[in-house]
Design an enzyme around this catalytic site. Structure first.
Site, mmCIF file in Angstrom:
data_model
loop_
_atom_site.group_PDB
_atom_site.id
_atom_site.type_symbol
_atom_site.label_atom_id
_atom_site.label_comp_id
_atom_site.label_asym_id
_atom_site.label_seq_id
_atom_site.Cartn_x
_atom_site.Cartn_y
_atom_site.Cartn_z
ATOM 1 N N GLY A 104 0.842 -1.185 0.000
ATOM 2 C CA GLY A 104 0.000 0.000 0.000
ATOM 3 C C GLY A 104 0.875 1.230 0.000
ATOM 4 O O GLY A 104 1.947 1.236 -0.611
ATOM 5 N N CYS A 105 0.448 2.254 0.675
ATOM 6 C CA CYS A 105 1.190 3.518 0.731
ATOM 7 C C CYS A 105 2.617 3.278 1.227
ATOM 8 O O CYS A 105 2.817 2.776 2.333
ATOM 9 C CB CYS A 105 0.472 4.490 1.653
ATOM 10 S SG CYS A 105 1.358 6.029 1.927
ATOM 11 N N PHE A 106 3.608 3.648 0.414
ATOM 12 C CA PHE A 106 4.993 3.370 0.820
ATOM 13 C C PHE A 106 5.432 4.188 2.019
ATOM 14 O O PHE A 106 6.362 3.805 2.716
ATOM 15 C CB PHE A 106 5.991 3.468 -0.329
ATOM 16 C CG PHE A 106 5.948 4.698 -1.210
ATOM 17 C CD1 PHE A 106 5.618 5.953 -0.748
ATOM 18 C CD2 PHE A 106 6.283 4.563 -2.548
ATOM 19 C CE1 PHE A 106 5.611 7.059 -1.576
ATOM 20 C CE2 PHE A 106 6.287 5.669 -3.391
ATOM 21 C CZ PHE A 106 5.937 6.920 -2.896
#
Length: 180
Positions: free
Chosen positions: A17-19
């Site tokens: 998902g969001c890094f």
């Protein structure tokens, strides 16, 4: 006489998902040399954040971890990875939806592939989740580092990072599923 020890570092790449949310959980350990936010798995060379976020590149947001396997083995990296994601969600992670926010394990060697497959089987067999584990295990491709302002975002923009993470539902999911 001080002799510098030659270490052989290896790389691991995970899409979770969001890094922004995937750097800190790995960076805090001895044996981890670096964690870089970036992109992998798509069809566009040198993608930008906008290309990836808009779905134009086919890439996923990933973290590339450079580690010393003698200090921090790949199996431990996988344990941390699984505990940061919802492995049953193929459509993104938490509040971040769409292909670029989906999960994946990218392997560089057959050994990494075998270890990752066993780890996934173990998680599936554990009965922790009532839905199937859908995180794919894929061969690593070219890694493209994200723009500088994304690197170590959790420490550069601490307040925004903590607010975004709290609102995302990630921490609630982790607490519910991984706190023993």
């Amino acid at each position: 006489m001080n002799k510098e020890i030659d270490r052989e570092f290896e790389r691991a790449v995970f899409a979770g998902g969001c890094f922004w949310c995937m750097v800190k959980p790995f960076k805090q350990w001895d044996g981890i040399q670096d964690v870089v936010s970036g992109y992998m798995g798509g069809h566009t060379d040198n993608p930008t954040y906008e290309d990836v976020k808009n779905g134009d590149s086919g890439h996923l947001e990933v973290v590339e971890i450079t580690y010393d396997p003698a200090v921090f083995p790949y199996e431990k990296l996988l344990d941390i990875f699984w505990q940061q994601i919802d492995p049953t969600d193929a459509e993104g992670q938490f509040q971040d939806r769409g292909h670029s926010y989906s999960t994946a394990i990218f392997h560089f060697t057959d050994e990494q592939r075998v270890i990752a497959e066993q780890s996934k089987e173990n998680l599936s067999a554990s009965g922790m989740f009532s839905k199937p584990i859908v995180t794919p295990i894929r061969p690593a491709e070219t890694f493209y580092p994200a723009e500088e302002y994304h690197q170590d975002y959790y420490s550069k923009e601490k307040e925004h990072y903590e607010k975004d993470r709290a609102q995302s539902g990630r921490d609630d999911f982790i607490e519910k599923n991984w706190s023993n």
